[in-house]
Design a protein around this motif. Structure first.
Motif, PDB file in Angstrom:
ATOM      1  N   ARG A 113      -1.984  -0.544  -9.124  1.00  0.00           N
ATOM      2  CA  ARG A 113      -1.101  -1.854  -8.414  1.00  0.00           C
ATOM      3  C   ARG A 113      -0.769  -2.300 -10.029  1.00  0.00           C
ATOM      4  N   LYS A 166      -6.501   2.630  -7.360  1.00  0.00           N
ATOM      5  CA  LYS A 166      -5.248   1.933  -6.429  1.00  0.00           C
ATOM      6  C   LYS A 166      -5.281   0.665  -7.454  1.00  0.00           C
ATOM      7  N   ASN A 190       0.656  -0.888   0.159  1.00  0.00           N
ATOM      8  CA  ASN A 190       0.100   0.068  -0.268  1.00  0.00           C
ATOM      9  C   ASN A 190       1.357   1.227   0.363  1.00  0.00           C
ATOM     10  N   LYS A 235       0.846   4.138  -2.554  1.00  0.00           N
ATOM     11  CA  LYS A 235       0.196   5.503  -1.983  1.00  0.00           C
ATOM     12  C   LYS A 235       1.487   6.224  -2.549  1.00  0.00           C
TER      13      LYS A 235
END
Length: 289
Positions: A257, A253, A131, A135
């Motif tokens: 990824r 997000k 994560n 971010k």
């Protein structure tokens, strides 16, 4: 990260695939039908089809096979993509690259985008990205997830103000902007596309700020008055308007990824690696993966 290049490639491939696949769907039982004549000589439909198949047959068939392979493998692993993801990618494609005959090809373009997203998900399904890394990428590349106010435009450029005023009169009487662009515009590149020049944003310099202010006030389907430019006098038609959008981290997000996972893997975005798993057999023999 070459996201914009990736999107442009999708747009170009989709136009080619639409044209070639649509062509092969034109086959009929009457293969002896003439499609052209040169004096007393004729070119039969069969000759034409044979030549097209020789030039494009393998690539068109591969595209059709890949589509079915992606859907089959996605179903096997219960992988899906949402309509929101497809619509977001569509906006990026539309506003960052030129798509020929966009209105006619938009549904096909959406289907191609969906297939590409499914393939990305399949290829990266076992790759874990922290994560923190996701971010950090978002924070460092926020412009990548931003779409400025954008306007899909068509144009007609003529030599004189009088010609421009006459053109506007014809438009007001119901003449087609596309037809008039092809007939009158001195810009041969856009004229061949019915005047279409794709999307223009506030961050570009293709249209002056003064003209852009007037375009902003238009409703889709309406046109500006003539504007003096270096080439002559230009009339702009607003075809579509897309309001500014800034996507949040949570919205993109999963997109990040996939991007980072593909970079980490060094994987090419194609379905070939799943042909054996999908038990593909085809006209052109065994395929080396």
């Amino acid at each position: 990260m070459k996201k914009q290049h990736y999107l442009i490639v999708i747009a170009c491939l989709v136009v080619f695939n639409i044209a070639t696949i649509a062509y092969f769907q034109l086959r009929s039982d009457d293969q002896g039908e003439s499609v052209a004549s040169i004096g007393n000589e004729k070119i039969s439909r069969q000759e034409w089809l044979n030549e097209m198949e020789a030039r494009h047959g393998e690539s068109v068939l591969k595209d059709l096979v890949d589509q079915k392979v992606i859907k089959q493998i996605a179903k096997k692993y219960k992988i899906t993509v949402t309509d929101k993801e497809v619509e977001r990618e569509l906006l990026f494609v539309k506003t960052s690259s030129y798509v020929e005959n966009l209105e006619e090809n938009e549904e096909k373009l959406k289907e191609q985008i969906k297939l590409n997203l499914l393939l990305e998900e399949i290829l990266t399904k076992d790759v874990a990205i922290s994560n923190k890394e996701l971010k950090n990428y978002y924070d460092d590349n926020q412009k990548q997830f931003y779409i400025p106010n954008s306007f899909q435009l068509a144009q007609i450029i003529v030599h004189t103000k009088k010609e421009a005023e006459q053109t506007i009169e014809e438009l007001e009487q119901g003449s087609s902007f596309e037809v008039l662009a092809m007939e009158k515009s001195i810009d041969s590149l856009s004229a061949s596309q019915g005047g279409n020049i794709g999307f223009v944003s506030e961050e570009e310099e293709r249209v002056t700020p003064e003209v852009l202010m007037k375009i902003k006030k238009l409703s889709p389907g309406k046109w500006t008055g003539p504007h003096k430019t270096d080439e002559g006098y230009t009339i702009f038609l607003l075809k579509e308007k897309i309001s500014e959008k800034k996507y949040s981290y949570s919205e993109v997000k999963n997109q990040i990824r996939r991007q980072l996972a593909l970079e980490q893997m060094g994987a090419k975005l194609n379905a070939d690696v799943f042909w054996n798993e999908a038990k593909v057999e085809w006209f052109y023999g065994n395929k080396e993966n």
